[in-house]
Scaffold this motif. Structure first.
Motif, PDB file in Angstrom:
ATOM      1  N   LEU A  85      48.345  24.348  36.830  1.00 38.80           N
ATOM      2  CA  LEU A  85      47.468  25.117  37.702  1.00 38.80           C
ATOM      3  C   LEU A  85      48.299  25.966  38.655  1.00 38.80           C
ATOM      4  O   LEU A  85      48.799  25.480  39.669  1.00 38.80           O
ATOM      5  N   THR A  86      48.463  27.219  38.309  1.00 36.65           N
ATOM      6  CA  THR A  86      49.171  28.170  39.154  1.00 36.65           C
ATOM      7  C   THR A  86      48.271  29.385  39.358  1.00 36.65           C
ATOM      8  O   THR A  86      47.331  29.611  38.591  1.00 36.65           O
ATOM      9  N   HIS A  87      48.580  30.155  40.373  1.00 40.01           N
ATOM     10  CA  HIS A  87      47.825  31.386  40.607  1.00 40.01           C
ATOM     11  C   HIS A  87      47.934  32.310  39.389  1.00 40.01           C
ATOM     12  O   HIS A  87      46.957  32.932  38.974  1.00 40.01           O
ATOM     13  N   ARG A  88      49.119  32.390  38.830  1.00 38.40           N
ATOM     14  CA  ARG A  88      49.345  33.251  37.660  1.00 38.40           C
ATOM     15  C   ARG A  88      48.515  32.775  36.470  1.00 38.40           C
ATOM     16  O   ARG A  88      47.920  33.593  35.755  1.00 38.40           O
ATOM     17  N   ALA A  89      48.446  31.454  36.261  1.00 37.86           N
ATOM     18  CA  ALA A  89      47.645  30.923  35.147  1.00 37.86           C
ATOM     19  C   ALA A  89      46.159  31.193  35.364  1.00 37.86           C
ATOM     20  O   ALA A  89      45.425  31.486  34.406  1.00 37.86           O
ATOM     21  N   VAL A  90      45.708  31.111  36.607  1.00 36.18           N
ATOM     22  CA  VAL A  90      44.302  31.409  36.912  1.00 36.18           C
ATOM     23  C   VAL A  90      44.021  32.885  36.641  1.00 36.18           C
ATOM     24  O   VAL A  90      42.991  33.224  36.029  1.00 36.18           O
ATOM     25  N   ALA A 115      44.242  36.030  42.113  1.00 35.06           N
ATOM     26  CA  ALA A 115      43.923  34.666  42.558  1.00 35.06           C
ATOM     27  C   ALA A 115      44.572  34.376  43.907  1.00 35.06           C
ATOM     28  O   ALA A 115      43.942  33.761  44.779  1.00 35.06           O
ATOM     29  N   SER A 116      45.799  34.818  44.087  1.00 32.09           N
ATOM     30  CA  SER A 116      46.465  34.542  45.370  1.00 32.09           C
ATOM     31  C   SER A 116      45.864  35.359  46.511  1.00 32.09           C
ATOM     32  O   SER A 116      45.988  34.976  47.672  1.00 32.09           O
ATOM     33  N   ASN A 117      45.191  36.475  46.204  1.00 33.19           N
ATOM     34  CA  ASN A 117      44.465  37.209  47.246  1.00 33.19           C
ATOM     35  C   ASN A 117      43.253  36.415  47.722  1.00 33.19           C
ATOM     36  O   ASN A 117      42.915  36.462  48.903  1.00 33.19           O
ATOM     37  N   TYR A 118      42.598  35.724  46.803  1.00 35.12           N
ATOM     38  CA  TYR A 118      41.414  34.938  47.154  1.00 35.12           C
ATOM     39  C   TYR A 118      41.779  33.558  47.683  1.00 35.12           C
ATOM     40  O   TYR A 118      41.084  33.017  48.547  1.00 35.12           O
ATOM     41  N   ARG A 132      35.233  35.528  43.213  1.00 30.59           N
ATOM     42  CA  ARG A 132      35.735  34.240  43.694  1.00 30.59           C
ATOM     43  C   ARG A 132      35.268  33.116  42.761  1.00 30.59           C
ATOM     44  O   ARG A 132      36.055  32.258  42.374  1.00 30.59           O
ATOM     45  N   SER A 133      33.992  33.124  42.382  1.00 32.83           N
ATOM     46  CA  SER A 133      33.453  32.105  41.480  1.00 32.83           C
ATOM     47  C   SER A 133      34.102  32.194  40.102  1.00 32.83           C
ATOM     48  O   SER A 133      34.428  31.172  39.498  1.00 32.83           O
ATOM     49  N   ALA A 134      34.291  33.420  39.610  1.00 31.23           N
ATOM     50  CA  ALA A 134      34.926  33.599  38.299  1.00 31.23           C
ATOM     51  C   ALA A 134      36.365  33.077  38.315  1.00 31.23           C
ATOM     52  O   ALA A 134      36.823  32.444  37.351  1.00 31.23           O
ATOM     53  N   LEU A 135      37.072  33.333  39.403  1.00 36.32           N
ATOM     54  CA  LEU A 135      38.442  32.819  39.522  1.00 36.32           C
ATOM     55  C   LEU A 135      38.445  31.292  39.604  1.00 36.32           C
ATOM     56  O   LEU A 135      39.288  30.634  38.985  1.00 36.32           O
ATOM     57  N   ALA A 136      37.506  30.726  40.357  1.00 30.75           N
ATOM     58  CA  ALA A 136      37.431  29.268  40.457  1.00 30.75           C
ATOM     59  C   ALA A 136      37.076  28.667  39.093  1.00 30.75           C
ATOM     60  O   ALA A 136      37.640  27.641  38.695  1.00 30.75           O
ATOM     61  N   ASP A 137      36.168  29.302  38.367  1.00 29.89           N
ATOM     62  CA  ASP A 137      35.824  28.818  37.024  1.00 29.89           C
ATOM     63  C   ASP A 137      37.044  28.868  36.105  1.00 29.89           C
ATOM     64  O   ASP A 137      37.286  27.951  35.319  1.00 29.89           O
ATOM     65  N   ALA A 138      37.822  29.941  36.215  1.00 23.78           N
ATOM     66  CA  ALA A 138      39.055  30.042  35.427  1.00 23.78           C
ATOM     67  C   ALA A 138      40.031  28.936  35.839  1.00 23.78           C
ATOM     68  O   ALA A 138      40.686  28.315  34.986  1.00 23.78           O
ATOM     69  N   GLY A 139      40.114  28.662  37.138  1.00 22.08           N
ATOM     70  CA  GLY A 139      40.977  27.577  37.619  1.00 22.08           C
ATOM     71  C   GLY A 139      40.539  26.227  37.078  1.00 22.08           C
ATOM     72  O   GLY A 139      41.381  25.384  36.735  1.00 22.08           O
ATOM     73  N   ILE A 140      39.252  26.014  36.982  1.00 19.94           N
ATOM     74  CA  ILE A 140      38.724  24.763  36.413  1.00 19.94           C
ATOM     75  C   ILE A 140      39.163  24.636  34.956  1.00 19.94           C
ATOM     76  O   ILE A 140      39.609  23.569  34.523  1.00 19.94           O
ATOM     77  N   ALA A 162      41.347  34.194  33.907  1.00 18.41           N
ATOM     78  CA  ALA A 162      40.218  34.999  34.379  1.00 18.41           C
ATOM     79  C   ALA A 162      40.282  36.433  33.854  1.00 18.41           C
ATOM     80  O   ALA A 162      39.309  37.175  33.973  1.00 18.41           O
ATOM     81  N   GLY A 163      41.439  36.821  33.307  1.00 17.07           N
ATOM     82  CA  GLY A 163      41.601  38.192  32.841  1.00 17.07           C
ATOM     83  C   GLY A 163      41.687  39.187  33.982  1.00 17.07           C
ATOM     84  O   GLY A 163      41.267  40.332  33.853  1.00 17.07           O
ATOM     85  N   THR A 164      42.234  38.736  35.100  1.00 18.72           N
ATOM     86  CA  THR A 164      42.377  39.608  36.274  1.00 18.72           C
ATOM     87  C   THR A 164      43.848  39.978  36.451  1.00 18.72           C
ATOM     88  O   THR A 164      44.738  39.273  35.960  1.00 18.72           O
ATOM     89  N   PRO A 165      44.118  41.063  37.167  1.00 18.83           N
ATOM     90  CA  PRO A 165      45.512  41.440  37.402  1.00 18.83           C
ATOM     91  C   PRO A 165      46.264  40.353  38.172  1.00 18.83           C
ATOM     92  O   PRO A 165      45.677  39.629  38.983  1.00 18.83           O
ATOM     93  N   ARG A 166      47.544  40.273  37.893  1.00 21.95           N
ATOM     94  CA  ARG A 166      48.391  39.315  38.582  1.00 21.95           C
ATOM     95  C   ARG A 166      48.283  39.527  40.090  1.00 21.95           C
ATOM     96  O   ARG A 166      48.284  40.647  40.565  1.00 21.95           O
ATOM     97  N   GLY A 167      48.127  38.434  40.827  1.00 23.88           N
ATOM     98  CA  GLY A 167      48.019  38.490  42.276  1.00 23.88           C
ATOM     99  C   GLY A 167      46.589  38.387  42.775  1.00 23.88           C
ATOM    100  O   GLY A 167      46.369  38.173  43.965  1.00 23.88           O
TER     101      GLY A 167
END
Length: 188
Positions: free
Chosen positions: A27-32, A43-46, A8-16, A36-41
């Motif tokens: 600022l979109t879920h896909r861009a986050v 950020a929207s799970n969190y 969650r923190s890593a995703l928020a840091d990526a969002g920042i 963050a280098g995470t699979p698509r979806g």
């Protein structure tokens, strides 16, 4: 889904970072997820909605701007005077300057708050709480100045940081010199 605070923190840091680099429109879920280098979806799970994402970014910015708890006792041992007040101001500026993404994201959120009431609500509550905490800390520490001086401090620091992060005026003054002058004038 089990709560994973690190993710969650890593995703928020990526969002920042996205917010600072791309602005609120980027600022979109896909861009986050990409940042963050995470699979698509992920950020929207969190953060199921954009408002949830923005609230998480406000919370994370607050965490990242919090003072180092280990530094507070050494400052509290000093007598409360102008020099200590200036030291606290320098600490705030240092924290705001430490990672420009955090400060730029905060300014982006403030601009977005002018257009979106949900952002204004989340950011406004956080800012008001931080202001009240600053006033209480200043009073409990015996530092000079009350709510008016703390408000002026916030206004001045906001302007200083906006200038410092964007297109700075060439005044020939260092940030330390600006803070010293500000404290002298504010606490006359």
């Amino acid at each position: 889904m089990a709560r994973n605070d690190q993710r969650r923190s890593a995703l928020a840091d990526a969002g920042i970072r996205v917010l600072a680099d791309e602005g609120a429109r980027g600022l979109t879920h896909r861009a986050v997820d990409a940042a963050a280098g995470t699979p698509r979806g992920t950020a929207s799970n969190y953060f199921p909605t954009r408002d949830d994402l923005i609230s998480a970014l406000v919370e994370r910015i607050g965490e990242r701007l919090s003072p180092d708890p280990e530094a507070i006792p050494s400052r509290n041992a000093r007598p409360p005077d102008r020099a200590l007040f200036a030291a606290y101001l320098r600490d705030v500026v240092q924290r705001l300057s430490a990672d420009r993404h955090v400060s730029l994201a905060l300014f982006e959120l403030r601009l977005e708050a002018a257009r979106r009431p949900a952002v204004a609500d989340a950011l406004g509550a956080w800012r008001q709480r931080a202001f009240q905490e600053d006033v209480a800390f200043n009073g409990a520490s015996g530092l000079p100045g009350g709510p008016t001086e703390i408000a002026l401090f916030h206004y001045a620091i906001d302007g200083l940081m906006l200038d410092h992060l964007t297109v700075p005026l060439d005044t020939g003054m260092s940030v330390d010199a600006v803070i010293n002058e500000f404290v002298d004038r504010l606490l006359r």
